[in-house]
Design an enzyme around this catalytic site. Structure first.
Site, short mmCIF file in Angstrom:
data_model
loop_
_atom_site.label_atom_id
_atom_site.label_comp_id
_atom_site.label_asym_id
_atom_site.label_seq_id
_atom_site.Cartn_x
_atom_site.Cartn_y
_atom_site.Cartn_z
N HIS B 12 0.83 -1.21 0.00
CA HIS B 12 0.00 0.00 0.00
C HIS B 12 0.86 1.27 0.00
O HIS B 12 0.45 2.30 0.51
CB HIS B 12 -1.01 -0.02 1.15
CG HIS B 12 -0.41 -0.07 2.53
ND1 HIS B 12 -0.95 -0.80 3.56
CD2 HIS B 12 0.69 0.52 3.05
CE1 HIS B 12 -0.21 -0.64 4.65
NE2 HIS B 12 0.78 0.16 4.36
N HIS B 59 -0.82 5.48 9.16
CA HIS B 59 0.57 5.94 9.15
C HIS B 59 0.68 7.32 9.79
O HIS B 59 1.17 8.26 9.18
CB HIS B 59 1.10 5.99 7.72
CG HIS B 59 1.00 4.69 7.00
ND1 HIS B 59 -0.18 4.23 6.48
CD2 HIS B 59 1.93 3.74 6.73
CE1 HIS B 59 0.03 3.05 5.90
NE2 HIS B 59 1.29 2.74 6.05
N HIS B 193 10.83 -3.09 3.50
CA HIS B 193 11.30 -1.70 3.46
C HIS B 193 11.67 -1.21 4.85
O HIS B 193 11.15 -1.69 5.85
CB HIS B 193 10.29 -0.75 2.80
CG HIS B 193 8.96 -0.57 3.48
ND1 HIS B 193 8.09 -1.60 3.76
CD2 HIS B 193 8.33 0.54 3.92
CE1 HIS B 193 6.99 -1.13 4.32
NE2 HIS B 193 7.11 0.17 4.45
N GLU B 240 5.06 -4.63 8.55
CA GLU B 240 3.64 -4.51 8.17
C GLU B 240 3.08 -5.82 7.59
O GLU B 240 1.87 -6.03 7.58
CB GLU B 240 3.47 -3.43 7.09
CG GLU B 240 3.65 -2.02 7.58
CD GLU B 240 3.62 -1.02 6.43
OE1 GLU B 240 3.64 0.18 6.71
OE2 GLU B 240 3.57 -1.41 5.24
#
Lengths: 113, 279
Positions: B12, B59, B193, B240
């Site tokens: 996402h 976030h 990431h 995540e």
């Protein structure tokens, strides 16, 4: 969580960082509202003062020192909103974290030619 | 009773949304990424779900650190894109599947799983981007949504095992809902990431590829990994991926991997998707 600090070069946003960076992150979070973005642009130091940032935190924010902001407990997802007011590219912010030149960062970390 | 027609896992990354907004989809940097989603989009169009249950994390856009729910479920009639600093994106509002949402809340709490219940709340790119990747940018979304937020920002984040339990319960809850809704479950986030610290820019293509292959029928190792394992293998923000476990646990023990796609880097992230159907 046993000891998250054991993962090299990886500052997990744990209770200590959350407590330490709370004011800076709260200031950054507020930039999700246009009136706060305008106030930040109009008089940045006064805006930072209104959130009670320390001299060290203010200096890091005003220098756009992404490495230092994170070291002081800033969480990237909040402080990224500063890059919405004063545009910076995500990979430049990443390079600053890694303390590398942008071109080197793109090549060595992200594998981009 | 409502039926689960499949599960998808997807990245996402916010820059995906920005690429769509700026018309960069067909540029050399982005075309290979977006092209890989075409089969997933087609699958969604063929399957015609009525509801998408979207598992994602905020976030620092909707929730601040003043209150951090480990799990939260939306029960709103409508969800508006939140201003992430650049002004809200021109993405249509998301209609809520209100009755199903409340049913899920009832079932979760009855089974000793206690989420925060959100009646009025906006959604960030964590929900927007997966919807755009699988449904394009229609004037009105063809599905209603049930947003489920997982805290992946402030430690302690939930354990992978707890995410798994959430998925198991979600399935029971969906399949006990009196209605004929066709439900797709979307587990979002990742892949590898790291955005913070001197390891920023960490991407683990090998681990990402193994994940995309293994999450279908070799999921046990991922279910049993610790949070530290996730951070180590996939990066601090790559953790995540625990949200894909919610989706995977809501599917059968054996599933069919219908589609798979990987591309790196999307911005600073290994990115991709899987489409799963019960075998």
């Amino acid at each position: 969580m046993s000891d998250p600090t054991q993962i090299p070069e990886t500052p997990l946003f744990d209770r200590e960082r959350s407590k330490q960076g709370y004011r800076m992150n709260k200031m950054a979070m507020s930039l999700g509202k246009p009136e706060n973005r305008a106030a930040f642009k109009a008089d940045e130091e006064a805006f930072l003062d209104s959130y009670g940032l320390s001299a060290e935190e203010k200096a890091a924010v005003m220098a756009r020192d992404w490495h230092r902001m994170v070291a002081l407990g800033g969480n990237l997802f909040f402080i990224l909103k500063i890059a919405a007011v004063d545009p910076a590219v995500m990979t430049e912010i990443g390079a600053a974290q890694a303390q590398m030149e942008h071109a080197d960062f793109l090549k060595q970390r992200l594998g981009k030619e | 009773m409502a039926e689960i027609i499949g599960g998808v896992g997807t990245s996402h990354v916010p820059s995906i949304g920005i690429a769509i907004d700026k018309g960069l989809v067909d540029t050399p940097d982005w075309k290979p990424f977006f092209d890989g989603y075409i089969p997933g989009k087609q699958w969604m169009a063929d399957k015609k779900p009525d509801v998408a249950v979207v598992i994602f994390n905020d976030h620092g856009n909707t929730f601040f650190l003043d209150r951090v729910p480990t799990f939260a479920v939306g029960v709103a009639e409508s969800y508006t894109p939140v201003d992430e600093g650049w002004g809200p994106r021109a993405v249509p509002d998301f209609e809520g599947a209100v009755d199903l949402s409340w049913h899920l809340v009832d079932q979760l709490v009855d089974n000793h799983f206690d989420p925060m219940v959100c009646r009025e709340i906006e959604v960030d790119h964590g929900l927007q981007v997966p919807m755009e990747l699988f449904f394009g940018r229609p004037e009105h979304w063809p599905v209603k949504v049930v947003p489920i937020w997982v805290n992946t920002i402030q430690y302690p984040i939930p354990t992978p095992q707890r995410c798994w339990e959430m998925g198991k319960l979600l399935r029971k809850a969906i399949e006990s809902f009196p209605g004929d809704e066709r439900v797709v479950i979307m587990g979002t986030g990742g892949l590898s990431h790291q955005l913070q610290g001197s390891r920023a820019g960490f991407i683990n293509r090998e681990a990402d590829q193994a994940w995309l292959d293994g999450i279908a029928n070799d999921y046990e190792k991922y279910r049993d990994m610790t949070r530290e394992d996730y951070v180590e293998q996939f990066g601090s923000e790559g953790a995540e991926l625990i949200m894909w476990l919610v989706m995977r646990a809501a599917m059968d023990d054996k599933v069919e991997l219908k589609h798979k796609h990987y591309y790196a880097p999307a911005s600073m992230t290994g990115a991709g998707m899987v489409v799963l159907e019960n075998a």
